[in-house]
Motif scaffolding. Sequence first.
Motif, short mmCIF file in Angstrom:
data_model
loop_
_atom_site.label_atom_id
_atom_site.label_comp_id
_atom_site.label_asym_id
_atom_site.label_seq_id
_atom_site.Cartn_x
_atom_site.Cartn_y
_atom_site.Cartn_z
N GLU A 1 40.84 40.93 35.74
CA GLU A 1 39.69 40.29 35.57
C GLU A 1 39.88 38.61 35.79
OE1 GLU A 1 36.60 38.19 33.49
OE2 GLU A 1 38.68 38.19 33.10
N PRO A 2 40.83 37.95 35.37
CA PRO A 2 41.00 36.66 35.87
C PRO A 2 40.65 36.14 37.44
CG PRO A 2 42.66 37.11 34.44
CD PRO A 2 41.92 38.35 34.76
N TYR A 3 40.99 37.39 38.26
CA TYR A 3 40.86 36.88 39.74
C TYR A 3 39.59 37.63 40.41
CZ TYR A 3 45.81 36.66 38.36
OH TYR A 3 47.03 36.52 37.62
N THR A 4 38.80 38.08 39.62
CA THR A 4 37.74 38.97 40.16
C THR A 4 36.42 38.30 40.02
OG1 THR A 4 37.36 40.06 38.06
CG2 THR A 4 38.92 41.11 39.55
N ASN A 5 36.48 36.92 39.66
CA ASN A 5 35.06 36.08 39.62
C ASN A 5 34.03 36.81 38.68
OD1 ASN A 5 33.61 33.77 40.84
ND2 ASN A 5 32.89 35.09 42.29
N GLY A 6 34.35 37.28 37.69
CA GLY A 6 33.21 37.70 36.87
C GLY A 6 32.60 39.09 37.26
N LEU A 7 33.17 40.02 37.95
CA LEU A 7 33.20 41.11 38.58
C LEU A 7 32.60 42.22 37.44
CD1 LEU A 7 32.46 42.97 41.32
CD2 LEU A 7 34.79 43.79 40.68
N VAL B 1 41.80 53.15 38.78
CA VAL B 1 42.20 52.13 39.41
C VAL B 1 40.95 51.00 38.67
CG1 VAL B 1 41.64 50.65 41.32
CG2 VAL B 1 43.17 52.70 41.58
N VAL B 2 39.82 51.45 38.46
CA VAL B 2 38.64 50.64 37.96
C VAL B 2 38.99 50.13 36.62
CG1 VAL B 2 36.29 50.67 37.22
CG2 VAL B 2 36.80 51.95 39.25
N ASP B 3 39.73 51.12 35.84
CA ASP B 3 40.17 50.71 34.49
C ASP B 3 41.16 49.74 34.69
OD1 ASP B 3 38.46 52.26 33.37
OD2 ASP B 3 39.95 54.07 33.01
N PHE B 4 42.42 49.70 35.45
CA PHE B 4 43.22 48.83 35.49
C PHE B 4 42.90 47.44 36.27
CE2 PHE B 4 47.06 51.96 35.51
CZ PHE B 4 46.86 52.27 34.22
N ALA B 5 41.93 47.51 37.22
CA ALA B 5 41.43 46.39 37.80
C ALA B 5 40.76 45.45 36.46
CB ALA B 5 40.48 46.59 38.96
N ARG B 6 39.98 45.99 35.57
CA ARG B 6 39.13 45.46 34.82
C ARG B 6 40.30 44.73 33.59
NH1 ARG B 6 36.85 49.48 32.32
NH2 ARG B 6 38.83 49.66 30.98
N ASP B 7 41.10 45.55 33.46
CA ASP B 7 42.22 45.35 32.12
C ASP B 7 43.14 44.23 32.87
OD1 ASP B 7 40.83 47.13 30.77
OD2 ASP B 7 42.61 48.60 31.20
N TRP B 8 43.51 44.10 34.05
CA TRP B 8 44.71 43.35 34.30
C TRP B 8 44.21 42.14 35.39
CZ3 TRP B 8 49.10 43.50 31.76
CH2 TRP B 8 49.40 44.67 30.94
N THR C 1 41.88 46.18 43.34
CA THR C 1 41.92 45.10 42.41
C THR C 1 40.56 44.67 41.74
OG1 THR C 1 42.42 43.53 43.76
CG2 THR C 1 44.22 44.46 43.03
N GLY C 2 39.58 44.53 42.78
CA GLY C 2 38.37 44.17 42.58
C GLY C 2 38.20 42.74 42.95
#
Length: 843
Positions: free
Chosen positions: A560-566, A551-558, A527-528
């Motif tokens: 992003e609010p949880y990934t601390n600006g990754l 997985v990279v695409d879905f992590a970015r699309d869904w 999820t990132g």
Amino acid sequence: MSLAHAQSAASARFETPVLGALFTLSGAAALIYQVLWVRELGLLFGSTAQAAALTIAIFFAGIALGGWLFGRLAARLARPLRAFGLVEIGVAATALGHFLVADVYFRLYPALFALVGGNPVLETALKATVAATILLPSAILMGGTLPLMGQHVIRARDALGRMGAALYALNTAGGAMGAMAAGFFLPIWLGFSGAYLLAVGFDLFVGAAALLLARRALPRVAQATVAHVAIPARLWGIAFASGFATLAVEVIWTRAFAQVLQNSVYTYALVLTVFLAALSLGAALANALNRLRARPEAVLTGLLVASALMITATPHLFHHLTRGLGYLGGRAEFAGYVAEVGRVAALTMLIPGTILGAVLPYLLRLMEGGGAPGAVLGRLIAVNTTGAILGALAGGFVLLPLVGMWQGLWLMAAVYAVLVLALWRPDERLAAQSLRLAALAGAVALMAGRPGLEPTRLNAGEELLDFREGASAHVAVVERRGAKFIRVNNFYTLGGSGALVPERNQTMIPLLTHPDPREVFFLGMGTGISAGAGLFANPERVTVCELLPDVVDFARDWFEPYTNGLFTDPRVTIHREDGRQCLARSRATYDMIIADLFTPWRAGVGNVYTLEHYRLAASRLNKGGTYVQWMPLYQVSRPEFEIIANTMAQVFPELTFWRGDLYPERSILALVGRNEAAPLDPGTLAAQWRVMTGDEAPDNVLIDRALKFYAGNAASGLFADAPINTDDRPLIEYLAPRTHRAVIAGTASFLTGAARDRLYADLLDAMPAEDDPHLSRLTGAQRTMPGAGALYARWQGMRTRNDLRAGPLWQEFVALTPPHARNPDSPAGQVARSNLAFGDNPD
């Protein structure tokens, strides 16, 4: 009958079964090579769909080229059996060269990759060059075996169909046996090098035996030139399209099975074995059909129509057999599980695969009289295998992403239906037929739909937010009770927003131990969330490698609010690539490398638990750097954990263990390796906790909180007697799937509950905190904190299991722990409570 004719007949009666056995053994050796080559090049290029496809494509290209070249040569030879023997010995000799070539490329690969500068086209060309150097010499020679053997055994003009089909059946049956042996037994018995040498030995034996038999065989009348193969173009078109469709169907079937299996080396080998067995039975069926007096075109029409109908039915049949893409095997142990998978694979693939497998060898019946047997066989192999290359690539990289699993199968069914037109309308040009094929296939893809069939399975209370049938896997984003998570191939969860705190702890707890983590590498992203947590430490560079592009695409699309600006921070570089490959291809070094949680029984995952991988990782660490291997204790048994721990201990002079949580049951544990042993600096714990959380509590408070996660030191020698996991003998990859089934059956256990508590206790008993050199800079009071953490986790488990001993254990914990350390806080939990996360519950 003359004496010469009598001797010839007797020789033939002796020779035929012996040659059949030799040709079967040759097929077994070829598939052992193929299975091992795919794995070996996967270690170099990465365990990606693209790398596997490149390997298979080059191997098949060699087979096609060899069939063409040796088919043209066969008719000129007076003793084709002697040439067959020499070719088999040549296969063995060139296969031996693999060891030298592979070792050279492994050493040169970082420098070669630096030359191409990360350009994807040049990088693919580099990989193709490496693969071609290793595979093509042997593959070209393998492609020559069928035309040479056929030229020897097929003496009558009307025997091409019958004898050619028989040879194909025997060779493919050997391939099925080789695939089963290479997937189930040989690597664990002999190691991959031993299995490879066994295949070399098979080829040497086959070659030597053929040379001995050739000395007794009567010579054929050699032809000065190869006779023109006057075979209608439509038959070659059917051969090409049959290869294309058959391999595309096999790729899609393999993906379908990936949705319902544990996806271990065993299940992949079993699915491949059943498919090859079906092709062998298909060739045997073609041999039997050759004996009919029916018009050959009518028989072939029946096979093509039956192929179309069978492929059309398989989505519904598979959905029925798996109860809507349900996980196979129930509560069976390993043997019962393999039997159940074999049953479903046979019911799904065996009959359709047999019909599909009969088309190619039966074409030989229509080609009789069209030229020398070896020439016809060689050209047929070349044309069909070329189609197979394109079909395998199209199945994985075109059909699955564009139209999906079920519609892809129906599209291939349409191909077989259109081949009937190609067979019975020879007066029309092939170009016109191709246009009709494309139009009909497109109509089927757009209009077939998925009546009653879904490509993924949802549990009660789940909502599908996004879904993609990618080239590498099925990937979905699912929501349950307000939490989103990523699921791969129907059953493998990569993490989610509901596990925000533990996922961040996978990064933040290891970072507590490093005084200045400027450069951090993440092997696996999911999820990132874990990788994004690295930014709390203010590093200069973060590198992330994730195997699955979707997985990279879905992590970015869904997420992003949880990934601390990754996905927006300029310090972050994300590679859509195998993690081990990322480390191998570049000489960049890091202060910390963090390997994500991986499911141990999945095929290819064992590559990140081997001695060679840890050596590679150690070489990519800066001075004072750290390699972190997270272990899902709820997915490994004690023996497997000990194997991984002892393997890491062979590489890293210092190996310590850190808890990722203080949960009651399903815990994770980090194996933290360093190239230089050094005592833990308590000041670093406090400073890094403060940097990542903003907590201004006194140092002693932060140190005590951090030390509850420390679990022990491998210097105790607790695991020193465990076997070593290597690339050559991948114990984890072969043991973990068996353990997985044993746990499901209730005859073994993972490290959960009481088993986890015993592990924690054993670690501290083997090296008490007061004797642990890693804790030598701590005060006496601070050294009690690791034991307090173990006590708290044990108390949590007992309380959850309603164990009456939980009460006294809590009192023991309170007596041992100062008030400020009794809260089971973690860095990620504190960040969550500080409202630096979104929609999270603290741990």
